[in-house]
Design an enzyme around this catalytic site. Structure first.
Site, mmCIF file in Angstrom:
data_model
loop_
_atom_site.group_PDB
_atom_site.id
_atom_site.type_symbol
_atom_site.label_atom_id
_atom_site.label_comp_id
_atom_site.label_asym_id
_atom_site.label_seq_id
_atom_site.Cartn_x
_atom_site.Cartn_y
_atom_site.Cartn_z
ATOM 1 N N ASN A 4 1.576 0.364 -0.581
ATOM 2 C CA ASN A 4 1.991 1.001 -1.938
ATOM 3 C C ASN A 4 2.911 2.073 -1.685
ATOM 4 O O ASN A 4 3.707 2.560 -2.538
ATOM 5 C CB ASN A 4 0.633 1.376 -2.761
ATOM 6 N N GLU A 21 -8.229 7.566 4.518
ATOM 7 C CA GLU A 21 -7.539 8.173 3.220
ATOM 8 C C GLU A 21 -7.677 6.778 2.307
ATOM 9 O O GLU A 21 -6.754 5.921 2.305
ATOM 10 C CB GLU A 21 -5.994 8.481 3.192
ATOM 11 N N CYS A 58 -2.906 5.461 -5.026
ATOM 12 C CA CYS A 58 -4.266 6.147 -4.962
ATOM 13 C C CYS A 58 -4.714 7.226 -5.839
ATOM 14 O O CYS A 58 -5.554 7.541 -6.250
ATOM 15 C CB CYS A 58 -4.554 6.687 -3.530
ATOM 16 N N GLU A 101 -3.775 14.623 5.324
ATOM 17 C CA GLU A 101 -2.753 14.588 5.702
ATOM 18 C C GLU A 101 -1.719 15.577 5.531
ATOM 19 O O GLU A 101 -2.123 16.361 4.853
ATOM 20 C CB GLU A 101 -2.144 13.039 5.249
HETATM 21 P P1 NAP Z 1 -6.384 -2.656 2.469
HETATM 22 O O1 NAP Z 1 -6.364 -3.987 1.827
HETATM 23 O O2 NAP Z 1 -7.572 -1.601 2.936
HETATM 24 O O3 NAP Z 1 -5.247 -2.552 3.598
HETATM 25 C C1 NAP Z 1 -4.765 -1.489 4.260
HETATM 26 C C2 NAP Z 1 -4.209 -1.658 5.874
HETATM 27 O O4 NAP Z 1 -5.452 -2.107 6.545
HETATM 28 C C3 NAP Z 1 -3.475 -2.950 5.509
HETATM 29 O O5 NAP Z 1 -2.559 -2.779 6.755
HETATM 30 C C4 NAP Z 1 -4.512 -4.059 5.980
HETATM 31 O O6 NAP Z 1 -3.545 -5.240 6.613
HETATM 32 C C5 NAP Z 1 -5.170 -3.393 6.981
HETATM 33 N N1 NAP Z 1 -6.754 -3.876 7.232
HETATM 34 C C6 NAP Z 1 -7.190 -4.832 6.359
HETATM 35 N N2 NAP Z 1 -8.354 -5.246 6.726
HETATM 36 C C7 NAP Z 1 -8.274 -4.469 8.022
HETATM 37 C C8 NAP Z 1 -9.613 -4.294 9.109
HETATM 38 N N3 NAP Z 1 -10.847 -5.245 8.909
HETATM 39 N N4 NAP Z 1 -9.112 -3.825 10.026
HETATM 40 C C9 NAP Z 1 -8.256 -3.076 10.288
HETATM 41 N N5 NAP Z 1 -7.239 -3.191 9.597
HETATM 42 C C10 NAP Z 1 -7.455 -3.665 8.341
HETATM 43 O O7 NAP Z 1 -5.513 -1.514 1.174
HETATM 44 P P2 NAP Z 1 -4.251 -1.827 0.470
HETATM 45 O O8 NAP Z 1 -4.570 -2.926 -0.696
HETATM 46 O O9 NAP Z 1 -2.943 -1.911 1.519
HETATM 47 O O10 NAP Z 1 -4.008 -0.359 -0.353
HETATM 48 C C11 NAP Z 1 -4.473 0.053 -1.465
HETATM 49 C C12 NAP Z 1 -5.688 0.865 -1.008
HETATM 50 O O11 NAP Z 1 -5.181 2.436 -0.520
HETATM 51 C C13 NAP Z 1 -6.259 1.365 -2.345
HETATM 52 O O12 NAP Z 1 -7.699 1.711 -2.523
HETATM 53 C C14 NAP Z 1 -5.715 2.992 -2.508
HETATM 54 O O13 NAP Z 1 -6.160 3.666 -3.283
HETATM 55 C C15 NAP Z 1 -5.538 3.296 -1.133
HETATM 56 N N6 NAP Z 1 -4.594 4.165 -0.845
HETATM 57 C C16 NAP Z 1 -5.207 5.537 -0.457
HETATM 58 C C17 NAP Z 1 -4.169 6.402 -0.318
HETATM 59 C C18 NAP Z 1 -4.883 8.005 -0.044
HETATM 60 O O14 NAP Z 1 -4.119 8.923 0.601
HETATM 61 N N7 NAP Z 1 -6.008 8.227 -0.212
HETATM 62 C C19 NAP Z 1 -3.126 6.554 -0.350
HETATM 63 C C20 NAP Z 1 -2.425 5.203 -0.728
HETATM 64 C C21 NAP Z 1 -3.377 4.248 -0.914
HETATM 65 P P3 NAP Z 1 -2.989 -6.518 5.816
HETATM 66 O O15 NAP Z 1 -2.409 -6.169 4.968
HETATM 67 O O16 NAP Z 1 -2.876 -7.477 7.007
HETATM 68 O O17 NAP Z 1 -4.529 -7.014 5.127
#
Ligand code: NAP
Length: 499
Positions: free
Chosen positions: A152, A250, A284, A463
């Site tokens: 995102n 995060e 997020c 961060e």
């Molecule tokens: P995600 O599905 O958890 O994926 C994040 C990253 O982790 C991707 O590179 C993903 O790879 C990888 N990943 C997935 N499963 C993994 C595993 N078992 N081991 C290691 N890496 C793994 O999240 P997203 O859909 O990309 O992002 C949305 C989420 O991020 C939302 O919940 C949002 O709130 C949160 N977010 C939080 C912040 C903050 O600062 N708090 C900022 C932005 C976003 P793949 O893409 O290859 O699956």
């Protein structure tokens, strides 16, 4: 327009050892393939870690101000390529071009900030409790860090993690989200053009299961910095415990904007629309709960309905577009499943369905959606939907407001609209979150203050800002005794006793 991309390992751009690939597509137009990328695995991660380890001695020994000078060059180069990177980002993940520029600008800001840290990286000096003894604590680099990022903020978030890691003297292996590998690869290409030496930064594209797990498991990686879903973060934290890694998580949010009865409603309306529907609600910090004093609930819902009805959905590169696509069809399905739940829990005011009219049918679009009269414990008001959906929750008192604001598992960003200075300060004290805003929506963090959340939004790290340096460096406490004799701390207390 499709391009073939490679992993960066040391100074070479290479295919995956397996030769397998995957593609990334434009969510506004599924016919447009943005690029083809290595579908890497543990072998590729291992090669990247070896390259990062080999580069570590020279990089960590380079004086930090010199590392900073390289980051200054990187910042300038990113600024020169801002339009190109922003356009690529809109093509790859859909956010409207103005927001994509903001994403790249965040990376530029963090690069400048962390470049300046090269001349500070402040430690601590304290008086010793013994005479003729000097005491200080200095920051040391840690080693190879693993960086796993979401789609995102595909340039800003890698920058938030990488630049503090680098200025502290670490080297890195990065894995982008599989929906946005082009943004990461182009960003890293610019870093190498800016003079980051070979091996200091390595990129491995591929799935969470193959590449993500291999990074988390790798015994030579000392630190993991992760942003993504709470469930993924918990899984990573568990695995990383096996090799005693330091882990920064995060994670998700369910962020409220509170609108008190004395608020400037026009200002609140602008802020709600921006916070709830910017990046199609896929931030997020998105405002997915609008907590409104009951006396203005119906008025505000009607104002919001009218404004949301004017929002134009479309390709983020079209200047007429207000709201771009969501990331992919899985996201459309997930959001739709929540609007089905929402219809049984609250009043649907507008939206509620995927948007498939005309050109929208070529991509993954969802109509901006408002639910009103939502109970605070409804599922749509509790769970992270991560789409253009927001819930308006009426409240009657300040005590109830605090209960509602804090009554979710997350604690990232909270906001209050009021003209009452006392309530403003109470919100800062009482709302349990890592970011707090007054008369401003839930989004808009800046690069030089800590960013992160409480409860299920993370595991206590922050961060950017100074806080990021604490995560990416190891404290070493140093004592230099120039008394010329044995002085036993806590035992030879005669100096104090004489007093
Ligand atoms: P995600 O599905 O958890 O994926 C994040 C990253 O982790 C991707 O590179 C993903 O790879 C990888 N990943 C997935 N499963 C993994 C595993 N078992 N081991 C290691 N890496 C793994 O999240 P997203 O859909 O990309 O992002 C949305 C989420 O991020 C939302 O919940 C949002 O709130 C949160 N977010 C939080 C912040 C903050 O600062 N708090 C900022 C932005 C976003 P793949 O893409 O290859 O699956």
């Amino acid at each position: 327009m499709s391009t073939t991309y490679r992993n960066l390992i040391g100074d070479e751009w290479v295919a995956a050892a397996s030769g397998k690939t995957f593609t990334s597509v434009n969510p506004a137009n599924h016919d447009e393939i943005v690029g083809e990328f290595p579908a890497s695995g543990p072998q590729d991660v291992d090669a990247a870690v070896r390259a990062a380890k080999a580069a570590y001695p020279a990089w960590s020994m380079m004086p930090a101000p010199k590392r900073g000078e390289i980051l200054f060059r990187v910042a300038r180069l990113l600024a020169e390529h801002k339009e190109e990177l922003s356009t690529l980002m809109t093509r790859e993940m859909g956010k409207v071009i103005a927001e994509a520029r903001g994403d790249v600008q965040e990376a530029i800001d963090v690069a400048y900030y962390m470049a300046g840290e090269g001349r500070r990286l402040f430690g601590q000096t304290v008086p010793s409790e013994m005479p003729n003894k000097f005491a200080m604590a200095i920051r040391r680099p840690i080693g190879v860090v693993g960086i796993i990022t979401p789609w995102n903020f595909p340039v800003a978030i890698p920058a938030w993690k990488l630049f503090p890691a680098l200025i502290c003297g670490n080297t890195a292996v990065l894995k982008p989200a599989s929906d946005t590998p082009a943004c990461m690869v182009r960003f890293i290409e610019l870093l190498t053009e800016g003079g980051i030496p070979a091996g200091v930064v390595n990129v491995v594209t591929g799935s969470g299961a193959e590449v993500g797990n291999a990074i988390v498991d790798h015994p030579e990686i000392r630190v993991i910095s992760f942003t993504g879903h709470t469930e993924t973060g918990i899984e990573i934290s568990r695995r990383a415990a096996e090799t005693l890694k330091r882990v920064s998580l995060e994670l998700g949010g369910k962020n409220p904007i509170v609108i008190w009865e004395d608020a400037d409603l026009d200002l609140a309306l602008d802020s709600v629309v921006w916070s709830a529907f910017g990046t199609s609600g896929q931030r997020c910090t998105a405002a997915s709960r609008i907590v409104v004093h009951r006396s203005i609930h119906d008025t505000f819902v009607e104002m919001l309905r009218k404004r949301v009805a004017t929002l134009v959905l479309g390709d983020g590169l079209d200047p007429a577009t207000d709201v771009g696509p969501v990331i992919n069809e899985r996201a459309v399905e997930k959001i739709a499943s929540y609007t089905v739940i929402g219809r049984n829990e609250a009043d649907l005011v507008i939206g509620g369905d995927p948007a498939r009219d005309g050109d929208l049918a070529r991509g993954s679009f969802f109509s901006p959606t408002i639910f009103a009269d939502v109970r605070a414990n409804a599922r749509i008001a509790q769970e992270e939907i991560f789409g253009p959906v927001t819930s308006v929750i009426p409240v009657d008192s300040w005590e109830e407001t605090v209960e509602v604001v804090n009554g979710v598992k997350y604690g990232l960003s909270t906001s209050l609209f009021t003209r009452d200075v006392n309530l403003a300060f109470r919100s800062i004290r009482d709302f349990d979150s890592g970011l707090g805003y007054v008369n401003h929506g839930t989004i808009g963090a800046e690069a030089h203050l800590p960013f992160g959340g409480t409860k299920a939004t993370g595991n206590g790290h922050r961060e950017v800002g100074q806080a990021a340096l604490d995560f990416f460096s190891e404290w070493k406490s140093v004592y230099i005794d120039y008394s010329g004799k044995l002085q036993r701390a806590q035992i030879d207390t005669s100096f104090v006793d004489q007093e």
